[in-house]
Design a protein around this motif. Structure first.
Motif, PDB file in Angstrom:
ATOM      1  N   LYS A 143       2.772  -4.218  -9.122  1.00 36.54           N
ATOM      2  CA  LYS A 143       3.494  -5.053  -8.074  1.00 36.54           C
ATOM      3  C   LYS A 143       4.615  -4.518  -7.356  1.00 36.54           C
ATOM      4  O   LYS A 143       5.260  -5.249  -6.718  1.00 36.54           O
ATOM      5  N   HIS A 144       4.505  -3.422  -7.309  1.00 35.02           N
ATOM      6  CA  HIS A 144       5.713  -2.613  -6.659  1.00 35.02           C
ATOM      7  C   HIS A 144       5.607  -1.294  -6.441  1.00 35.02           C
ATOM      8  O   HIS A 144       5.050  -0.507  -7.311  1.00 35.02           O
ATOM      9  N   ILE A 145       6.060  -0.450  -5.423  1.00 33.03           N
ATOM     10  CA  ILE A 145       5.857   0.946  -5.357  1.00 33.03           C
ATOM     11  C   ILE A 145       7.004   1.529  -4.495  1.00 33.03           C
ATOM     12  O   ILE A 145       7.841   0.813  -3.705  1.00 33.03           O
ATOM     13  N   HIS A 146       7.544   2.611  -5.048  1.00 26.55           N
ATOM     14  CA  HIS A 146       8.680   3.266  -4.474  1.00 26.55           C
ATOM     15  C   HIS A 146       7.957   4.504  -3.495  1.00 26.55           C
ATOM     16  O   HIS A 146       6.976   5.199  -4.121  1.00 26.55           O
ATOM     17  N   LEU A 147       8.668   4.756  -2.211  1.00 29.54           N
ATOM     18  CA  LEU A 147       7.872   5.884  -1.330  1.00 29.54           C
ATOM     19  C   LEU A 147       9.148   6.962  -1.046  1.00 29.54           C
ATOM     20  O   LEU A 147      10.301   6.624  -1.191  1.00 29.54           O
ATOM     21  N   ALA A 148       8.571   8.081  -1.436  1.00 29.79           N
ATOM     22  CA  ALA A 148       9.237   9.107  -1.024  1.00 29.79           C
ATOM     23  C   ALA A 148       8.173  10.391  -0.963  1.00 29.79           C
ATOM     24  O   ALA A 148       6.920  10.346  -1.512  1.00 29.79           O
ATOM     25  N   ASP A 149       8.489  11.374  -0.215  1.00 28.63           N
ATOM     26  CA  ASP A 149       7.613  12.508  -0.102  1.00 28.63           C
ATOM     27  C   ASP A 149       7.835  13.500  -1.339  1.00 28.63           C
ATOM     28  O   ASP A 149       8.640  13.210  -2.292  1.00 28.63           O
ATOM     29  N   SER A 150       6.915  14.601  -1.288  1.00 28.86           N
ATOM     30  CA  SER A 150       6.758  15.510  -2.510  1.00 28.86           C
ATOM     31  C   SER A 150       8.524  16.063  -2.832  1.00 28.86           C
ATOM     32  O   SER A 150       8.801  16.088  -4.049  1.00 28.86           O
ATOM     33  N   ASN A 151       9.391  16.049  -1.729  1.00 29.19           N
ATOM     34  CA  ASN A 151      10.631  16.784  -1.988  1.00 29.19           C
ATOM     35  C   ASN A 151      11.637  15.401  -2.186  1.00 29.19           C
ATOM     36  O   ASN A 151      12.726  15.772  -2.179  1.00 29.19           O
ATOM     37  N   ARG A 152      11.255  14.423  -2.212  1.00 25.45           N
ATOM     38  CA  ARG A 152      12.304  13.231  -2.121  1.00 25.45           C
ATOM     39  C   ARG A 152      12.896  12.922  -0.984  1.00 25.45           C
ATOM     40  O   ARG A 152      13.837  12.192  -0.962  1.00 25.45           O
ATOM     41  N   TRP A 153      12.282  13.377   0.070  1.00 22.09           N
ATOM     42  CA  TRP A 153      12.748  13.078   1.287  1.00 22.09           C
ATOM     43  C   TRP A 153      11.753  11.959   2.107  1.00 22.09           C
ATOM     44  O   TRP A 153      10.848  11.478   1.123  1.00 22.09           O
ATOM     45  N   LEU A 154      12.206  11.635   3.256  1.00 19.52           N
ATOM     46  CA  LEU A 154      11.615  10.385   3.838  1.00 19.52           C
ATOM     47  C   LEU A 154       9.807  10.917   3.756  1.00 19.52           C
ATOM     48  O   LEU A 154       9.635  11.992   4.071  1.00 19.52           O
ATOM     49  N   PRO A 155       8.884   9.794   3.701  1.00 22.63           N
ATOM     50  CA  PRO A 155       7.739  10.029   3.507  1.00 22.63           C
ATOM     51  C   PRO A 155       7.246  10.527   5.028  1.00 22.63           C
ATOM     52  O   PRO A 155       7.759  10.408   6.014  1.00 22.63           O
ATOM     53  N   GLY A 156       6.418  11.694   5.003  1.00 24.54           N
ATOM     54  CA  GLY A 156       6.156  12.518   6.301  1.00 24.54           C
ATOM     55  C   GLY A 156       7.081  13.614   6.375  1.00 24.54           C
ATOM     56  O   GLY A 156       6.943  14.575   7.292  1.00 24.54           O
TER      57      GLY A 156
END
Ligand code: LER
Ligand code: MN
Length: 261
Positions: free
Chosen positions: A202-215
């Motif tokens: 029911k929910h998702i957290h978004l972050a990239d591999s380094n916990r920076w912004l996706p992309g």
């Protein structure tokens, strides 16, 4: 799926300004931190009433620990979680993010009564969640169980473990959430894990591999997003990550990247 962002990642002198920025950047929801949220309820409701932005979720913010060795600490966590479920419901949020425990085990090893302390913790948590589920069902705000990577908790690291617990609790008020940063460390195949958890997700957290912004890291979001799209995931995905300067420009870049996926 709907895009959201944690409140603290938005710049602005007031909450109204931060929500206006979220709207301008193309977000549909904002995730609020639970700590002190009840005291801010009037301000938050007022700010939400003049924007299209919705409260997606409430992130943690309760005292105590559901898997503490102290009965008082466990009771405190139960009380605070119940109170925050009410706050989440008042804001129309999907639910409250709950991490069963941070760090290592606090309970003693009761072997041979339990094969390991983990089994004892799991049984205790299921009992507590069955109780909390009543409040979740009554308010309509779900408890969103979040697995974290092994460096942040010993207890719940993978979606499959969270699904097992949620299935045993057996309430529509208790669901699973997935965080891409943690999944990148713990899951063998993120897309497959999401597919298997979709029924309870029911929910998702978004972050990239380094916990920076996706992309801004090296995580490949294409297959996981395909799995979510094919599985009909319709809840929020909220950014929980570091935003490098220039913040507004990079947030816009990341939103464009995600929407392209
Ligand atoms: C902690 O790493 C995390 O992902 C948060 O969502 C926990 O509340
Ligand atoms: Mn998270």
């Amino acid at each position: 799926m709907k895009l959201a962002i944690q409140e603290n990642l938005l710049k602005g002198d007031s909450l109204a300004e931060r929500l206006a920025l979220a709207e301008r950047l193309g977000f549909e929801g904002v995730e609020f931190w639970g700590s002190g949220l009840r005291e801010r309820l009037a301000e938050v409701k007022q700010a939400l009433s003049v924007t299209k932005i919705k409260a997606s979720t409430v992130c943690s913010g309760y005292r105590g620990d559901l898997l503490s060795a102290s009965k008082e600490e466990r009771a405190l966590a139960m009380r605070d979680i119940e109170a925050l479920l009410e706050v989440a419901a008042e804001l129309g949020a999907v639910g409250l993010i709950v991490v069963p425990t941070f760090g290592g085990p606090k309970l003693p090893d009761l072997g041979p009564l339990y094969p390991s302390v983990w089994h004892l913790e799991r049984e205790l948590l299921i009992r507590e969640l069955k109780n909390l589920a009543r409040k979740a069902e009554e308010t309509g705000a779900s408890i969103l169980i979040e697995p974290l990577n092994r460096y942040e908790t010993h207890f719940l690291n993978r979606l499959e473990q969270a699904v097992g617990i949620v299935e045993e609790v057996g309430s529509p008020g208790v669901a699973v959430m997935a965080d891409f940063f943690h999944m990148n460390i713990e899951e063998a195949n993120i897309a497959e894990s999401l597919r298997s958890a979709l029924k309870y997700l029911k929910h998702i957290h978004l972050a990239d591999s380094n916990r920076w912004l996706p992309g801004f890291g090296h995580l490949d979001f294409r297959e996981p997003f395909k799995a979510l799209r094919e599985g009909g995931y319709r809840y929020y995905m909220a950014m929980e990550c570091y935003v490098p300067e220039p913040k507004e420009e990079n947030l816009a870049k990341s939103v464009k990247y995600l929407k392209g996926l």
